[in-house]
Design an enzyme around this catalytic site. Sequence first.
Site, mmCIF file in Angstrom:
data_model
loop_
_atom_site.group_PDB
_atom_site.id
_atom_site.type_symbol
_atom_site.label_atom_id
_atom_site.label_comp_id
_atom_site.label_asym_id
_atom_site.label_seq_id
_atom_site.Cartn_x
_atom_site.Cartn_y
_atom_site.Cartn_z
ATOM 1 N N PRO A 1 7.298 15.767 -5.438
ATOM 2 C CA PRO A 1 8.224 16.166 -6.520
ATOM 3 C C PRO A 1 7.607 16.344 -7.901
ATOM 4 O O PRO A 1 7.920 15.601 -8.844
ATOM 5 C CB PRO A 1 9.256 15.044 -6.504
ATOM 6 C CG PRO A 1 8.469 13.841 -6.083
ATOM 7 C CD PRO A 1 7.471 14.352 -5.064
ATOM 8 N N CYS A 2 6.762 17.355 -8.048
ATOM 9 C CA CYS A 2 6.195 17.619 -9.368
ATOM 10 C C CYS A 2 7.273 18.094 -10.348
ATOM 11 O O CYS A 2 7.045 18.107 -11.560
ATOM 12 C CB CYS A 2 5.063 18.642 -9.277
ATOM 13 S SG CYS A 2 5.505 20.184 -8.481
ATOM 14 N N HIS A 3 8.450 18.453 -9.832
ATOM 15 C CA HIS A 3 9.546 18.856 -10.726
ATOM 16 C C HIS A 3 10.072 17.674 -11.543
ATOM 17 O O HIS A 3 10.793 17.873 -12.519
ATOM 18 C CB HIS A 3 10.695 19.486 -9.915
ATOM 19 C CG HIS A 3 11.308 18.578 -8.890
ATOM 20 N ND1 HIS A 3 10.824 18.472 -7.594
ATOM 21 C CD2 HIS A 3 12.365 17.723 -8.969
ATOM 22 C CE1 HIS A 3 11.561 17.610 -6.923
ATOM 23 N NE2 HIS A 3 12.492 17.133 -7.723
#
Length: 344
Positions: free
Chosen positions: A313-315
């Site tokens: 989850p780089c978001h």
Amino acid sequence: MMTRETMYQAIIDKDVKFEGVFFTAVKSTGIFCRPSCTARKPKIENVEFLETANEALKKGYRPCKVCNPLEKLGETPTFIKRIIEELNENPSLRFRESDLISRGIQPVTIRRWFLKNHGITFNAYQRMFRINSAFKKIQKGEAVTIAAFEAGYESLSGFNDLFKNVFGAPPSQSRDKNVIDLTRIETQLGTMIACAVDQGICLLEFTGRKMLETELKSLAKILKAKIIPGNNRHFSMLTQQLNEYFEGSRRQFTIPLFMPGTKFQQKVWHALQQLPFGEIRSYKQQAIDIGSPDAIRAVANANGMNRIAILIPCHRVIGENGAMTGYGGGIWRKQWLLQHEKKS
């Protein structure tokens, strides 16, 4: 945050990057649409922007017959899904034009769909599926002749020629070759491309990502493998867990991942997987968390090199000032994902 002006401009531009991010409801007609609808655009004062299709339905709006907002954009037609499922179960199947016509399918229709969504014709897709199946059998020790005929090849010389053309070596010299399986998955935010090897999912990206082609080439080079459409035991679990995530019933992914990269990149990616669902971090906080407080830019670069969207989850990482920094899948998708996790 998105403004009415931003969303209105998106529908004027028919911008697919906003697909699934919001829906446009027209007060004067009682109809709601997806952002990329090609129908005539209403005046901004007649528009109501809603987060979900369900919200539009509850308010009494009817789905547009032009853009079908209750369907996923680019969703694979049911008749093609059935054919792909049959190929998954038996890669040796060979659908000829007469077979398609007997099912009420126009060959030109399916050819155009595969060219648009896979970049190859349906016949080429079938050939790649068969060669993928045969390759895996040979890798497991099966004789070349048996693998070829079990995969539906009637001519051993034809099989050898195609195999050499794809892998750069004849079947008898392919022990050091590898295959990365590829498939399409439709989600609420648009179509994604997934790649997998035996160890797990190695790529998951939205089709509109500008770096997608570069990522695919890089992955193939790193793994010394050919990326070919084919079935993989991880794809069904991936589809199920993504559906659960978008429905709001899954907060953690358990599907195996395979993340080739430098030691630093892998350290960053593993740390991303530990970020709690519904929470955010800045790049600075992320650098501190991995014990490299001065490596803020390197951390940001490693985030940008992440090939597995959503699952890694780089978001959940934003700018120090709270700004929505760049996201390969599109800044509005990033905003949607964060809002979705906050509400779930």
